[in-house]
Design a protein around this motif. Structure first.
Motif, PDB file in Angstrom:
ATOM      1  N   LEU A 113      17.819  54.233 -94.362  1.00 29.45           N
ATOM      2  CA  LEU A 113      17.909  53.820 -95.768  1.00 29.45           C
ATOM      3  C   LEU A 113      16.216  54.066 -95.924  1.00 29.45           C
ATOM      4  O   LEU A 113      15.984  54.466 -97.161  1.00 29.45           O
ATOM      5  CB  LEU A 113      18.055  52.254 -96.095  1.00 29.45           C
ATOM      6  CG  LEU A 113      19.671  52.078 -95.919  1.00 29.45           C
ATOM      7  CD1 LEU A 113      19.817  50.516 -96.174  1.00 29.45           C
ATOM      8  CD2 LEU A 113      20.501  52.705 -96.864  1.00 29.45           C
ATOM      9  N   HIS A 114      15.391  53.582 -95.238  1.00 28.73           N
ATOM     10  CA  HIS A 114      13.867  53.810 -95.516  1.00 28.73           C
ATOM     11  C   HIS A 114      13.655  55.349 -95.748  1.00 28.73           C
ATOM     12  O   HIS A 114      12.863  55.727 -96.574  1.00 28.73           O
ATOM     13  CB  HIS A 114      13.129  53.478 -94.080  1.00 28.73           C
ATOM     14  CG  HIS A 114      11.512  53.794 -94.058  1.00 28.73           C
ATOM     15  ND1 HIS A 114      10.945  53.272 -95.504  1.00 28.73           N
ATOM     16  CD2 HIS A 114      10.841  54.261 -93.066  1.00 28.73           C
ATOM     17  CE1 HIS A 114       9.509  53.741 -95.173  1.00 28.73           C
ATOM     18  NE2 HIS A 114       9.403  54.354 -93.769  1.00 28.73           N
ATOM     19  N   PHE A 115      14.271  56.428 -94.785  1.00 27.76           N
ATOM     20  CA  PHE A 115      14.145  57.750 -95.019  1.00 27.76           C
ATOM     21  C   PHE A 115      14.809  58.340 -96.240  1.00 27.76           C
ATOM     22  O   PHE A 115      14.001  58.837 -97.188  1.00 27.76           O
ATOM     23  CB  PHE A 115      14.876  58.516 -93.743  1.00 27.76           C
ATOM     24  CG  PHE A 115      13.648  58.837 -92.702  1.00 27.76           C
ATOM     25  CD1 PHE A 115      12.909  58.010 -92.293  1.00 27.76           C
ATOM     26  CD2 PHE A 115      13.843  60.157 -92.241  1.00 27.76           C
ATOM     27  CE1 PHE A 115      11.908  58.377 -91.318  1.00 27.76           C
ATOM     28  CE2 PHE A 115      13.180  60.680 -91.353  1.00 27.76           C
ATOM     29  CZ  PHE A 115      12.245  59.637 -90.777  1.00 27.76           C
ATOM     30  N   MET A 116      15.914  57.755 -96.735  1.00 25.85           N
ATOM     31  CA  MET A 116      16.517  58.150 -97.988  1.00 25.85           C
ATOM     32  C   MET A 116      15.722  57.634 -99.156  1.00 25.85           C
ATOM     33  O   MET A 116      15.522  58.432-100.125  1.00 25.85           O
ATOM     34  CB  MET A 116      18.212  57.513 -98.018  1.00 25.85           C
ATOM     35  CG  MET A 116      18.970  57.963 -97.006  1.00 25.85           C
ATOM     36  SD  MET A 116      20.594  57.109 -96.648  1.00 25.85           S
ATOM     37  CE  MET A 116      21.174  57.643 -98.310  1.00 25.85           C
ATOM     38  N   ASP A 117      15.199  56.426 -99.014  1.00 31.01           N
ATOM     39  CA  ASP A 117      14.392  55.998-100.063  1.00 31.01           C
ATOM     40  C   ASP A 117      13.026  56.757-100.193  1.00 31.01           C
ATOM     41  O   ASP A 117      12.582  57.055-101.373  1.00 31.01           O
ATOM     42  CB  ASP A 117      13.826  54.476 -99.744  1.00 31.01           C
ATOM     43  CG  ASP A 117      12.811  53.731-100.913  1.00 31.01           C
ATOM     44  OD1 ASP A 117      13.476  53.800-102.009  1.00 31.01           O
ATOM     45  OD2 ASP A 117      11.940  53.533-100.780  1.00 31.01           O
ATOM     46  N   GLY A 162      13.021  59.961 -99.563  1.00 29.85           N
ATOM     47  CA  GLY A 162      13.336  61.273 -99.838  1.00 29.85           C
ATOM     48  C   GLY A 162      13.002  62.230 -98.784  1.00 29.85           C
ATOM     49  O   GLY A 162      12.998  63.365 -99.002  1.00 29.85           O
ATOM     50  N   TRP A 163      12.915  61.739 -97.481  1.00 33.34           N
ATOM     51  CA  TRP A 163      12.752  62.376 -96.366  1.00 33.34           C
ATOM     52  C   TRP A 163      14.266  62.781 -95.772  1.00 33.34           C
ATOM     53  O   TRP A 163      15.134  62.247 -95.748  1.00 33.34           O
ATOM     54  CB  TRP A 163      12.236  61.725 -95.100  1.00 33.34           C
ATOM     55  CG  TRP A 163      10.913  61.540 -95.582  1.00 33.34           C
ATOM     56  CD1 TRP A 163      10.001  62.078 -96.699  1.00 33.34           C
ATOM     57  CD2 TRP A 163       9.652  60.365 -95.085  1.00 33.34           C
ATOM     58  NE1 TRP A 163       8.808  61.465 -96.716  1.00 33.34           N
ATOM     59  CE2 TRP A 163       8.760  60.360 -95.791  1.00 33.34           C
ATOM     60  CE3 TRP A 163      10.125  59.357 -94.018  1.00 33.34           C
ATOM     61  CZ2 TRP A 163       7.524  59.413 -95.510  1.00 33.34           C
ATOM     62  CZ3 TRP A 163       9.170  58.535 -93.831  1.00 33.34           C
ATOM     63  CH2 TRP A 163       7.818  58.605 -94.525  1.00 33.34           C
ATOM     64  N   GLY A 164      14.306  64.133 -95.237  1.00 29.98           N
ATOM     65  CA  GLY A 164      15.573  64.569 -94.393  1.00 29.98           C
ATOM     66  C   GLY A 164      16.016  64.008 -93.277  1.00 29.98           C
ATOM     67  O   GLY A 164      14.804  63.309 -92.721  1.00 29.98           O
ATOM     68  N   TRP A 174       5.509  51.834 -89.857  1.00 28.39           N
ATOM     69  CA  TRP A 174       4.949  51.118 -91.056  1.00 28.39           C
ATOM     70  C   TRP A 174       4.131  52.066 -91.820  1.00 28.39           C
ATOM     71  O   TRP A 174       4.032  52.200 -92.993  1.00 28.39           O
ATOM     72  CB  TRP A 174       4.165  49.619 -90.706  1.00 28.39           C
ATOM     73  CG  TRP A 174       3.664  49.019 -91.780  1.00 28.39           C
ATOM     74  CD1 TRP A 174       4.062  48.789 -93.017  1.00 28.39           C
ATOM     75  CD2 TRP A 174       2.226  48.569 -91.563  1.00 28.39           C
ATOM     76  NE1 TRP A 174       3.317  47.866 -93.530  1.00 28.39           N
ATOM     77  CE2 TRP A 174       1.922  47.887 -92.866  1.00 28.39           C
ATOM     78  CE3 TRP A 174       1.417  48.538 -90.607  1.00 28.39           C
ATOM     79  CZ2 TRP A 174       0.971  47.282 -93.074  1.00 28.39           C
ATOM     80  CZ3 TRP A 174       0.195  47.963 -90.894  1.00 28.39           C
ATOM     81  CH2 TRP A 174      -0.226  47.375 -92.005  1.00 28.39           C
ATOM     82  N   ARG A 175       3.203  52.443 -91.140  1.00 30.39           N
ATOM     83  CA  ARG A 175       2.113  53.417 -91.964  1.00 30.39           C
ATOM     84  C   ARG A 175       2.463  55.015 -92.167  1.00 30.39           C
ATOM     85  O   ARG A 175       1.600  55.463 -92.513  1.00 30.39           O
ATOM     86  CB  ARG A 175       0.624  53.383 -90.691  1.00 30.39           C
ATOM     87  CG  ARG A 175       0.099  51.745 -90.795  1.00 30.39           C
ATOM     88  CD  ARG A 175      -0.319  51.401 -91.998  1.00 30.39           C
ATOM     89  NE  ARG A 175      -1.259  51.863 -92.523  1.00 30.39           N
ATOM     90  CZ  ARG A 175      -1.993  51.917 -93.706  1.00 30.39           C
ATOM     91  NH1 ARG A 175      -1.218  50.709 -94.561  1.00 30.39           N
ATOM     92  NH2 ARG A 175      -2.769  52.245 -94.211  1.00 30.39           N
ATOM     93  N   ALA A 176       3.629  55.229 -91.613  1.00 28.13           N
ATOM     94  CA  ALA A 176       3.968  56.804 -91.591  1.00 28.13           C
ATOM     95  C   ALA A 176       3.894  57.247 -93.050  1.00 28.13           C
ATOM     96  O   ALA A 176       4.349  56.594 -93.979  1.00 28.13           O
ATOM     97  CB  ALA A 176       5.206  56.874 -90.929  1.00 28.13           C
ATOM     98  N   THR A 177       3.144  58.450 -93.209  1.00 31.07           N
ATOM     99  CA  THR A 177       3.361  58.988 -94.383  1.00 31.07           C
ATOM    100  C   THR A 177       4.111  60.179 -94.439  1.00 31.07           C
ATOM    101  O   THR A 177       4.255  61.016 -95.458  1.00 31.07           O
ATOM    102  CB  THR A 177       1.789  59.437 -94.754  1.00 31.07           C
ATOM    103  OG1 THR A 177       1.309  60.296 -93.769  1.00 31.07           O
ATOM    104  CG2 THR A 177       1.086  58.204 -95.068  1.00 31.07           C
ATOM    105  N   ASP A 178       4.762  60.619 -93.331  1.00 34.84           N
ATOM    106  CA  ASP A 178       5.524  61.903 -93.328  1.00 34.84           C
ATOM    107  C   ASP A 178       6.833  61.326 -92.475  1.00 34.84           C
ATOM    108  O   ASP A 178       6.671  60.664 -91.486  1.00 34.84           O
ATOM    109  CB  ASP A 178       5.026  63.105 -93.186  1.00 34.84           C
ATOM    110  CG  ASP A 178       4.370  62.898 -91.674  1.00 34.84           C
ATOM    111  OD1 ASP A 178       5.144  63.186 -90.751  1.00 34.84           O
ATOM    112  OD2 ASP A 178       3.077  63.079 -91.871  1.00 34.84           O
TER     113      ASP A 178
END
Length: 411
Positions: free
Chosen positions: A254-258, A260-262, A310-314
């Motif tokens: 859900l974090h990835f979907m939120d 917009g990451w594939g 937590w800190r990831a930007t990509d």
């Protein structure tokens, strides 16, 4: 109040060859691990699918999605005492066989929740019943296979058994996530759960003619809670480390979907790959150097992994954090479990390991709904900050146990 230690297990470090020479029962132990792997796919396939089904198809919120995931682990907590007592008194094979049957029943009931015509709340209620049975199955299978494995190769190799069991479980999680999502997209929720029900049946066939190990039906036993009290701090460590994995299992997709990451399904794959890698390469370390040093190093790595998510930007940084979390979580359960096996007598081993495992189940069961509340208010990323803090507290406890152990040995 401490229980008497196992007199057959030395209080000092095991002999150097305890984990290096091949045991004659190694083949049966590997077969048990394979059965566990195949059957646990039933759990692994459902972890990323259940939150998507609850939030997307049923239209319910994150708290209910977290409950749908976590209720199975709460069920496992509530049945660990039964699983441990059954394994000790009736035999580990009986416990494992019953657990596989409950896996099948839980997956089939979960299948019904995905059929058309049910209202969202009715479907969710049916799903909860299925998840409760899956949790009971997990309790029985895990305790049964661990007790069976230690009975085959002996307590001196308990760290190896626990490492192999964990490799099977998290290996199933690593491949189960993408498989579950692919089946969900192809066949829907009901189809994914139907395939999940077949896998424990294959496990039942595999153990049907496999010889079990001796039970201890007439031995005197203290209460389950006295056993649990004697291993409380060891259990607290695995409880705290489990929060990081539970956060990944329930909310990484859900974090990835939120964001917009594939490639959202690769979170459990990254975690499981790191987990299995360490188990394969370093599964012997708790038996070789002791459980607490391994746990201390592992908790430090898990803390770094959770902070990175937590800190990831990509997405690559987030996947790297999941991989590091898997590296860190990998050896904590077998490392602390080895210490637990040394604390109790053989006829209490199932109850002790059942209680010990329940601490981890508490983390898995409570993290989902509580993290769902946090995600609603502060976003998915902050869930992993909680995981980092929990791992850091576990590190402090493990350091304290290590200091106490050193003081006892020098006294």
């Amino acid at each position: 109040m401490s229980l008497p230690s196992n007199p057959s297990t030395p209080s000092t470090q095991p002999a150097p060859d305890a984990s290096s020479a091949r045991h004659p029962a190694q083949g049966r132990l590997l077969l048990l691990a394979a059965v566990l792997f195949i059957s646990y796919l039933c759990v692994g396939m459902s972890l990323p699918v259940v939150p998507i089904f609850v939030t997307g198809q049923l239209g319910l919120g994150n708290v209910w999605a977290g409950l749908g995931v976590g209720i199975a682990f709460l069920s496992t907590v509530l049945t660990r005492a039964h699983a441990g007592t059954l394994s000790d008194s009736r035999g580990a094979k009986v416990a494992a066989g019953r657990g596989l049957a409950f896996y099948m029943a839980g997956a089939l009931i979960s299948l019904v929740a995905g059929l058309p015509g049910l209202s969202p709340w009715t479907a969710f209620a049916v799903l909860i019943v299925g998840r409760l049975l899956i949790g009971l199955g997990e309790s029985l299978v895990a305790v049964g296979v661990i007790g069976w494995g230690i009975g085959l190769v002996g307590p001196a190799r308990s760290g190896q058994v626990l490492a192999l069991v964990g490799a099977a479980i998290y290996g199933a999680l690593a491949v189960g996530g993408p498989i579950g999502l692919a089946l969900f997209e192809r066949f829907g929720f009901a189809g994914a759960m139907g395939i999940g029900a077949v896998l424990p049946g294959l496990g039942l066939l595999a153990i049907w003619r496999l010889a079990g190990v001796a039970a201890h039906p007439g031995a005197q036993r203290p209460s389950f809670w006295r056993v649990v009290g004697s291993i409380g701090w060891h259990g607290a460590v695995v409880c705290l480390q489990g929060i990081g994995f539970a956060a990944i299992g329930a909310f990484f997709t859900l974090h990835f979907m939120d964001r917009g990451w594939g490639h959202a399904g690769l979170g459990l794959t990254a975690f499981g790959s790191g987990f299995v890698l360490v188990r394969v390469l370093f599964g012997h370390l708790p038996d070789r150097v002791g459980g607490l040093p391994v746990a201390i190093a592992s908790l430090a790595v898990e803390t770094v992994g959770q902070v990175l998510i937590w800190r990831a930007t990509d997405p690559l940084l987030a996947l790297a954090g999941a991989f590091l979390t898997g590296l860190g979580c990998s050896m904590i359960f077998p490392a602390m479990g080895r210490e637990v096996v040394r604390l109790v007598q053989p006829h209490l081993r199932g109850a002790a390991l059942g209680g010990f495992s329940a601490f981890q189940d508490v983390a898995y069961g409570l993290t989902g709904p509580l993290a769902g509340l946090l995600a609603d208010r502060a976003g998915y990323g902050n869930v992993f900050l909680i995981g980092a803090g929990a791992a850091a507290v576990g590190l402090v406890i493990a350091l304290g146990l290590r200091r106490s152990q050193g003081a006892a040995l020098s006294a």
